[in-house]
Write an enzyme that holds these catalytic residues in place. Sequence first.
Site: not given
Length: 165
Positions: A54, A59-61, A64
């Site tokens: 998500s 971490l996903c941010s 990306t």
Amino acid sequence: MVEVTFQGNPVTVSGNEVKVGDTAPDFTVLNNSLEEVSLSDYKGKKKLISVVPSLDTGLCSTQTKKFNEDAGSVDNAVVITISNDLPFAQAKWCANEGIDNAITLSDHKDLSFGKNYGTVMDELRLQARSVFVIDENDKVVHVEYVSEGTNPPDYDAAVDALKSL
């Protein structure tokens, strides 16, 4: 079969595992305008596909942003982030982060990407953190399924694989 844990708990990852040397499987996902997008839309381009559970998590941010910063200027290449977030949420994340050129695609509708790339965490209906680098002829040259979903991928290995094409 890919073995993955999420927050230390084993999860079932379904779909077809992709390996280096494979022809990249096609998929159909949605862009932020709710238009269907497939692998063929990037025909002739080098592709780094960053898969995250998500975008709206730290971490996903970071993943990306890092891939877009580190690989975004590679000649004839696209950096694509795929999650099961709704396209509206992905667009909002991009706006909130001030990122205008990131390609964020949603697999929420029918899990086409996740099934074809072996990244669906069944218990969570989220994507397993992973990275795929695909050359201009749609050959897979780098694959990483991150064994613990809350750990980062090997950024350098993926970016180096893309740059070496």
